[in-house]
Scaffold this motif. Sequence first.
Motif, PDB file in Angstrom:
ATOM      1  N   ARG A 160      48.613  72.026  43.639  1.00  0.00           N
ATOM      2  CA  ARG A 160      49.633  72.717  42.827  1.00  0.00           C
ATOM      3  C   ARG A 160      49.874  72.006  41.495  1.00  0.00           C
ATOM      4  NH1 ARG A 160      53.404  73.433  47.768  1.00  0.00           N
ATOM      5  NH2 ARG A 160      52.513  75.296  48.689  1.00  0.00           N
ATOM      6  N   ASP A 161      49.618  70.710  41.454  1.00  0.00           N
ATOM      7  CA  ASP A 161      49.810  69.927  40.235  1.00  0.00           C
ATOM      8  C   ASP A 161      48.627  70.048  39.277  1.00  0.00           C
ATOM      9  OD1 ASP A 161      52.227  68.721  41.279  1.00  0.00           O
ATOM     10  OD2 ASP A 161      50.913  67.481  42.538  1.00  0.00           O
ATOM     11  N   ALA A 162      47.464  70.423  39.786  1.00  0.00           N
ATOM     12  CA  ALA A 162      46.221  70.400  39.008  1.00  0.00           C
ATOM     13  C   ALA A 162      46.169  71.525  37.979  1.00  0.00           C
ATOM     14  CB  ALA A 162      45.024  70.488  39.941  1.00  0.00           C
ATOM     15  N   LEU A 163      45.813  71.161  36.766  1.00  0.00           N
ATOM     16  CA  LEU A 163      45.579  72.121  35.691  1.00  0.00           C
ATOM     17  C   LEU A 163      44.082  72.363  35.519  1.00  0.00           C
ATOM     18  CD1 LEU A 163      48.082  70.566  33.120  1.00  0.00           C
ATOM     19  CD2 LEU A 163      48.465  72.551  34.628  1.00  0.00           C
ATOM     20  N   PHE A 186      45.160  69.653  49.319  1.00  0.00           N
ATOM     21  CA  PHE A 186      45.221  71.109  49.232  1.00  0.00           C
ATOM     22  C   PHE A 186      46.528  71.596  49.836  1.00  0.00           C
ATOM     23  CE2 PHE A 186      40.335  71.904  49.288  1.00  0.00           C
ATOM     24  CZ  PHE A 186      40.218  71.250  48.082  1.00  0.00           C
ATOM     25  N   ARG A 187      47.093  72.639  49.255  1.00  0.00           N
ATOM     26  CA  ARG A 187      48.350  73.191  49.737  1.00  0.00           C
ATOM     27  C   ARG A 187      48.231  74.623  50.241  1.00  0.00           C
ATOM     28  NH1 ARG A 187      50.023  69.150  51.533  1.00  0.00           N
ATOM     29  NH2 ARG A 187      50.770  67.536  50.173  1.00  0.00           N
ATOM     30  N   GLN A 188      47.087  75.259  50.070  1.00  0.00           N
ATOM     31  CA  GLN A 188      46.929  76.651  50.496  1.00  0.00           C
ATOM     32  C   GLN A 188      46.160  76.775  51.811  1.00  0.00           C
ATOM     33  OE1 GLN A 188      48.428  79.073  48.768  1.00  0.00           O
ATOM     34  NE2 GLN A 188      49.095  77.568  47.258  1.00  0.00           N
ATOM     35  N   ALA A 222      34.688  77.843  45.706  1.00  0.00           N
ATOM     36  CA  ALA A 222      35.538  78.670  46.578  1.00  0.00           C
ATOM     37  C   ALA A 222      36.835  77.944  46.939  1.00  0.00           C
ATOM     38  CB  ALA A 222      34.773  79.044  47.842  1.00  0.00           C
ATOM     39  N   GLU A 223      36.735  76.660  47.276  1.00  0.00           N
ATOM     40  CA  GLU A 223      37.932  75.904  47.682  1.00  0.00           C
ATOM     41  C   GLU A 223      38.936  75.784  46.544  1.00  0.00           C
ATOM     42  OE1 GLU A 223      35.498  73.054  50.813  1.00  0.00           O
ATOM     43  OE2 GLU A 223      36.378  72.178  49.014  1.00  0.00           O
ATOM     44  N   TYR A 224      38.474  75.394  45.368  1.00  0.00           N
ATOM     45  CA  TYR A 224      39.384  75.199  44.245  1.00  0.00           C
ATOM     46  C   TYR A 224      39.998  76.524  43.797  1.00  0.00           C
ATOM     47  CZ  TYR A 224      37.535  70.409  43.820  1.00  0.00           C
ATOM     48  OH  TYR A 224      37.176  69.108  44.043  1.00  0.00           O
ATOM     49  N   ALA A 225      39.240  77.615  43.881  1.00  0.00           N
ATOM     50  CA  ALA A 225      39.801  78.925  43.544  1.00  0.00           C
ATOM     51  C   ALA A 225      40.897  79.300  44.535  1.00  0.00           C
ATOM     52  CB  ALA A 225      38.714  79.989  43.525  1.00  0.00           C
ATOM     53  N   ARG A 226      40.637  79.075  45.813  1.00  0.00           N
ATOM     54  CA  ARG A 226      41.655  79.383  46.822  1.00  0.00           C
ATOM     55  C   ARG A 226      42.921  78.556  46.584  1.00  0.00           C
ATOM     56  NH1 ARG A 226      41.385  79.168  53.420  1.00  0.00           N
ATOM     57  NH2 ARG A 226      43.505  79.874  53.673  1.00  0.00           N
ATOM     58  N   GLU A 227      42.754  77.353  46.080  1.00  0.00           N
ATOM     59  CA  GLU A 227      43.892  76.488  45.781  1.00  0.00           C
ATOM     60  C   GLU A 227      44.558  76.840  44.456  1.00  0.00           C
ATOM     61  OE1 GLU A 227      45.328  74.062  47.794  1.00  0.00           O
ATOM     62  OE2 GLU A 227      44.037  75.086  49.231  1.00  0.00           O
ATOM     63  N   GLN A 228      44.026  77.828  43.762  1.00  0.00           N
ATOM     64  CA  GLN A 228      44.597  78.366  42.523  1.00  0.00           C
ATOM     65  C   GLN A 228      44.621  77.351  41.377  1.00  0.00           C
ATOM     66  OE1 GLN A 228      48.357  80.199  43.520  1.00  0.00           O
ATOM     67  NE2 GLN A 228      47.449  81.353  45.198  1.00  0.00           N
ATOM     68  N   LEU A 264      45.037  68.850  57.361  1.00  0.00           N
ATOM     69  CA  LEU A 264      44.737  67.889  56.304  1.00  0.00           C
ATOM     70  C   LEU A 264      43.501  68.394  55.587  1.00  0.00           C
ATOM     71  CD1 LEU A 264      45.137  65.190  54.829  1.00  0.00           C
ATOM     72  CD2 LEU A 264      43.737  64.110  56.589  1.00  0.00           C
ATOM     73  N   SER A 265      43.650  68.649  54.310  1.00  0.00           N
ATOM     74  CA  SER A 265      42.530  69.036  53.463  1.00  0.00           C
ATOM     75  C   SER A 265      42.734  68.406  52.100  1.00  0.00           C
ATOM     76  CB  SER A 265      42.437  70.559  53.302  1.00  0.00           C
ATOM     77  OG  SER A 265      42.025  71.173  54.494  1.00  0.00           O
ATOM     78  N   PHE A 266      41.723  67.684  51.643  1.00  0.00           N
ATOM     79  CA  PHE A 266      41.768  67.145  50.294  1.00  0.00           C
ATOM     80  C   PHE A 266      40.349  66.908  49.808  1.00  0.00           C
ATOM     81  CE2 PHE A 266      41.574  63.262  52.779  1.00  0.00           C
ATOM     82  CZ  PHE A 266      40.689  62.473  52.060  1.00  0.00           C
ATOM     83  N   ARG A 267      40.198  66.963  48.521  1.00  0.00           N
ATOM     84  CA  ARG A 267      38.977  66.565  47.839  1.00  0.00           C
ATOM     85  C   ARG A 267      39.371  65.473  46.856  1.00  0.00           C
ATOM     86  NH1 ARG A 267      33.989  68.185  49.849  1.00  0.00           N
ATOM     87  NH2 ARG A 267      34.067  70.375  50.443  1.00  0.00           N
ATOM     88  N   ARG A 268      38.367  64.784  46.346  1.00  0.00           N
ATOM     89  CA  ARG A 268      38.595  63.715  45.383  1.00  0.00           C
ATOM     90  C   ARG A 268      37.753  64.036  44.143  1.00  0.00           C
ATOM     91  NH1 ARG A 268      37.072  59.895  48.435  1.00  0.00           N
ATOM     92  NH2 ARG A 268      39.051  59.745  49.501  1.00  0.00           N
ATOM     93  N   PRO A 269      38.263  64.926  43.267  1.00  0.00           N
ATOM     94  CA  PRO A 269      37.482  65.286  42.078  1.00  0.00           C
ATOM     95  C   PRO A 269      37.164  64.059  41.230  1.00  0.00           C
ATOM     96  CG  PRO A 269      39.378  66.736  42.328  1.00  0.00           C
ATOM     97  CD  PRO A 269      39.555  65.610  43.306  1.00  0.00           C
TER      98      PRO A 269
END
Length: 188
Positions: free
Chosen positions: A101-104, A67-69, A124-130, A79-84
Amino acid sequence: MLLTEDQYEKLPDHVRRSIEVIDNHVVFLHSGSPEHSRVARRLADIIERSRPVDRCVEVSTDVDMHFRQRRRDVEGNWLSFRRPDVTVHRCLERGSKLTSRDALAVIEIVSPGSEHTDTVQKVAEYAREQIPVYLVVTLDEKLYVKVVREYRLDWSGLAYQLVAAHEDELELNVPFPVSAVFGELDRR
């Protein structure tokens, strides 16, 4: 348990594969069923075959998406990450980390009883990450694909809007056209 990025990088691979981290807090994962894995792999394959030839787009499964946001602590660390289950993203240089930022589009496969994380927290998390598109593939009690909910980012509020609940067949036009009959995803 709190974890920094340096500590995470030093963990053995088998430990790293069993966790995600949100705001330096460790989230323990349980492995999915063979049916869960099959649906993710087949959906990734269908998306991969549907990629436009004139755009540099990749499809990954079970890869850390940093995550970058997220907010930083007082020392500037985080440090924040998920593993879709599946991530559709812009092409990366070899050895680069995948970031939000790379994710479409990101896709999570949800088994019965595990809906809360994927349908509330990650929305909520993925929306915040845009991340522009979020798909939630829900499996029924027999672990067949029941419905695919398609969320799209409402840029004005940085929240997702449910735009479709696909039944029997997935028809997407964003980030590019993809079509899949549910039976292709979950048959033996």
